[in-house]
Design an enzyme around this catalytic site. Structure first.
Site, PDB file in Angstrom:
ATOM      1  N   LYS A  65       0.809  -1.224   0.000  1.00 58.57           N
ATOM      2  CA  LYS A  65       0.000   0.000   0.000  1.00 58.57           C
ATOM      3  C   LYS A  65       0.844   1.277   0.000  1.00 58.57           C
ATOM      4  CE  LYS A  65      -4.205  -1.873   2.021  1.00 58.57           C
ATOM      5  NZ  LYS A  65      -5.161  -1.884   3.126  1.00 58.57           N
ATOM      6  N   ASN A  86      -4.941   2.037  -1.659  1.00 57.56           N
ATOM      7  CA  ASN A  86      -5.506   0.692  -1.863  1.00 57.56           C
ATOM      8  C   ASN A  86      -6.339   0.583  -3.137  1.00 57.56           C
ATOM      9  OD1 ASN A  86      -7.757   2.121  -0.805  1.00 57.56           O
ATOM     10  ND2 ASN A  86      -8.706   0.180  -0.254  1.00 57.56           N
ATOM     11  N   ALA A 128      -3.895  -0.455   8.006  1.00 60.64           N
ATOM     12  CA  ALA A 128      -5.318  -0.286   8.356  1.00 60.64           C
ATOM     13  C   ALA A 128      -5.453   0.740   9.493  1.00 60.64           C
ATOM     14  CB  ALA A 128      -5.924  -1.630   8.764  1.00 60.64           C
TER      15      ALA A 128
HETATM   16  P1  NAP Z   1       0.042  -4.249   8.534  1.00 60.23           P
HETATM   17  O1  NAP Z   1       0.285  -2.967   7.866  1.00 60.23           O
HETATM   18  O2  NAP Z   1       0.970  -5.409   8.340  1.00 60.23           O
HETATM   19  O3  NAP Z   1      -0.053  -3.939  10.131  1.00 60.23           O
HETATM   20  C1  NAP Z   1      -0.304  -4.946  11.068  1.00 60.23           C
HETATM   21  C2  NAP Z   1      -0.211  -4.377  12.474  1.00 60.23           C
HETATM   22  O4  NAP Z   1      -0.574  -5.416  13.378  1.00 60.23           O
HETATM   23  C3  NAP Z   1       1.213  -3.944  12.887  1.00 60.23           C
HETATM   24  O5  NAP Z   1       1.101  -2.849  13.747  1.00 60.23           O
HETATM   25  C4  NAP Z   1       1.729  -5.182  13.653  1.00 60.23           C
HETATM   26  O6  NAP Z   1       2.698  -4.896  14.627  1.00 60.23           O
HETATM   27  C5  NAP Z   1       0.462  -5.589  14.377  1.00 60.23           C
HETATM   28  N1  NAP Z   1       0.448  -6.979  14.816  1.00 60.23           N
HETATM   29  C6  NAP Z   1       0.607  -8.095  14.066  1.00 60.23           C
HETATM   30  N2  NAP Z   1       0.477  -9.204  14.838  1.00 60.23           N
HETATM   31  C7  NAP Z   1       0.236  -8.755  16.116  1.00 60.23           C
HETATM   32  C8  NAP Z   1       0.038  -9.403  17.365  1.00 60.23           C
HETATM   33  N3  NAP Z   1       0.021 -10.730  17.473  1.00 60.23           N
HETATM   34  N4  NAP Z   1      -0.156  -8.631  18.463  1.00 60.23           N
HETATM   35  C9  NAP Z   1      -0.152  -7.285  18.375  1.00 60.23           C
HETATM   36  N5  NAP Z   1       0.049  -6.611  17.229  1.00 60.23           N
HETATM   37  C10 NAP Z   1       0.234  -7.335  16.104  1.00 60.23           C
HETATM   38  O7  NAP Z   1      -1.396  -4.832   8.167  1.00 60.23           O
HETATM   39  P2  NAP Z   1      -2.734  -4.000   7.836  1.00 60.23           P
HETATM   40  O8  NAP Z   1      -2.841  -3.761   6.392  1.00 60.23           O
HETATM   41  O9  NAP Z   1      -2.818  -2.855   8.766  1.00 60.23           O
HETATM   42  O10 NAP Z   1      -3.850  -5.104   8.197  1.00 60.23           O
HETATM   43  C11 NAP Z   1      -4.107  -5.459   9.540  1.00 60.23           C
HETATM   44  C12 NAP Z   1      -5.294  -6.426   9.570  1.00 60.23           C
HETATM   45  O11 NAP Z   1      -6.450  -5.759   9.064  1.00 60.23           O
HETATM   46  C13 NAP Z   1      -5.077  -7.665   8.688  1.00 60.23           C
HETATM   47  O12 NAP Z   1      -5.632  -8.785   9.341  1.00 60.23           O
HETATM   48  C14 NAP Z   1      -5.859  -7.329   7.423  1.00 60.23           C
HETATM   49  O13 NAP Z   1      -6.357  -8.488   6.779  1.00 60.23           O
HETATM   50  C15 NAP Z   1      -7.021  -6.496   7.998  1.00 60.23           C
HETATM   51  N6  NAP Z   1      -7.558  -5.555   7.004  1.00 60.23           N
HETATM   52  C16 NAP Z   1      -8.873  -5.667   6.712  1.00 60.23           C
HETATM   53  C17 NAP Z   1      -9.448  -4.795   5.813  1.00 60.23           C
HETATM   54  C18 NAP Z   1     -10.910  -4.924   5.507  1.00 60.23           C
HETATM   55  O14 NAP Z   1     -11.360  -4.350   4.505  1.00 60.23           O
HETATM   56  N7  NAP Z   1     -11.668  -5.608   6.355  1.00 60.23           N
HETATM   57  C19 NAP Z   1      -8.680  -3.801   5.200  1.00 60.23           C
HETATM   58  C20 NAP Z   1      -7.316  -3.705   5.540  1.00 60.23           C
HETATM   59  C21 NAP Z   1      -6.769  -4.598   6.449  1.00 60.23           C
HETATM   60  P3  NAP Z   1       4.271  -5.123  14.326  1.00 60.23           P
HETATM   61  O15 NAP Z   1       4.696  -3.953  13.480  1.00 60.23           O
HETATM   62  O16 NAP Z   1       4.865  -5.136  15.676  1.00 60.23           O
HETATM   63  O17 NAP Z   1       4.392  -6.418  13.569  1.00 60.23           O
END
Ligand code: NAP
Length: 276
Positions: A65, A86, A128
């Site tokens: 992204k 996105n 997100a």
């Molecule tokens: P991202 O940029 O990779 O960010 C993930 C975040 O989660 C980071 O801050 C990471 O911390 C943290 N994290 C990962 N595992 C963790 C754990 N076990 N405990 C605490 N923190 C944790 O991903 P993203 O794009 O933001 O997406 C995040 C989630 O939202 C995903 O599951 C994705 O599928 C979902 N999402 C859904 C939609 C929708 O339309 N429904 C849209 C976008 C995203 P670290 O930096 O420390 O690893």
């Protein structure tokens, strides 16, 4: 000639987006097809350049992204503010980047009668989470507490967000240190709830009946977080509602037509249920 659209990400084979988008194109009688394209990081520049030649529009997901931004000609206001794209639309030989994730959060909140929130807990500090901050700024939120597992990332995130959204107060905490505070809204922007990633007990401690709990995770549909929130009498908002509403805006950006939301919702739910 058939218009091509696709989702670009590192691990998108199981994405329900093709089912949702192809149902929308079909319902609107458009000669268009949407596919998912798994693209490895080492291959990204070359594959993305090729996809630009072949498509009229793309969705972009983890981990591209932000990486995609230098490859575009122009960004909309939200994408440039939060540094995440996105949705990409081709216009002649130019490529425009948008962010529809913030709308994906705001519309379900409005639909659940929760468009005014003052104090929120944001879990996670990735892509997100940035879209969530944009949505909260638009919703007039005053106070965002960010829960992270790595405090240095939390500190950097709130520094950046405070600059982008000076009207909101940001603070961060280690997720394991969460105590009985009460929030209007809790938003999970981490993969907690998918696969082996269990809900931390500390997070359970802040789930109260008056809060709204919104999980970005859409597979499984009802995560441990949402099940806990439901048992405690909270309003719950599912990740598929965000996916649906970011998707309807993407469809409208690409086609200029009102998205067939009910058709898209049905296909999305069928696709998620079939894969459950
Ligand atoms: P991202 O940029 O990779 O960010 C993930 C975040 O989660 C980071 O801050 C990471 O911390 C943290 N994290 C990962 N595992 C963790 C754990 N076990 N405990 C605490 N923190 C944790 O991903 P993203 O794009 O933001 O997406 C995040 C989630 O939202 C995903 O599951 C994705 O599928 C979902 N999402 C859904 C939609 C929708 O339309 N429904 C849209 C976008 C995203 P670290 O930096 O420390 O690893």
């Amino acid at each position: 000639m058939t218009d091509r659209y696709c989702l670009v990400g590192e691990n998108v084979s199981r994405s329900p987006s093709p089912a949702m988008m192809n149902a929308a194109f079909g319902a609107m009688g458009l000669d268009a097809v949407y596919t998912s394209e798994n693209v490895a990081r080492h291959d990204f520049n070359e594959r993305f350049a090729r996809l630009k030649e072949q498509t009229s529009g793309m969705n972009v997901t983890i981990p591209y992204k932000s990486l995609v931004i230098p490859m575009l000609d122009e960004l909309d206001e939200v994408a440039s503010r939060i540094g995440a794209v996105n949705v990409i639309k081709r216009s002649g030989d130019r490529f425009l980047g948008f962010n529809s994730d913030a709308q994906g959060i705001l519309v379900p909140l409005r639909e659940h009668g929760k468009s005014t929130v003052r104090r929120v807990l944001l879990v996670g500090a990735g892509g997100a989470a940035r879209a969530f901050c944009e949505a909260m700024n638009q919703a007039g939120c005053a106070d965002v507490v960010v829960a992270v597992r790595d405090p240095s990332k939390g500190e950097n995130f709130i520094k950046e967000m405070s600059k982008v959204f000076p009207g909101m107060k940001f603070s961060f905490t280690d997720i394991s240190l969460l105590r009985d505070a009460e929030f209007d809204l809790i938003f999970n922007a981490t993969p907690i709830g998918t696969g082996e990633q269990r809900l931390p007990d500390s997070l359970k401690r802040v789930i109260y009946g008056r809060s709204t709990v919104f999980d970005a995770v859409y597979r499984p549909m009802k995560t441990e977080l949402l099940r806990t929130a439901e048992m405690r009498g909270c309003t719950t908002i599912f990740g598929y509602e965000m996916l649906l509403n970011q998707g309807t805006l993407a469809f409208e950006i690409w086609t200029g037509k009102t998205a067939p939301k009910e058709v898209m919702k049905r296909s999305l739910l069928e696709s998620l249920e079939a894969a459950a």
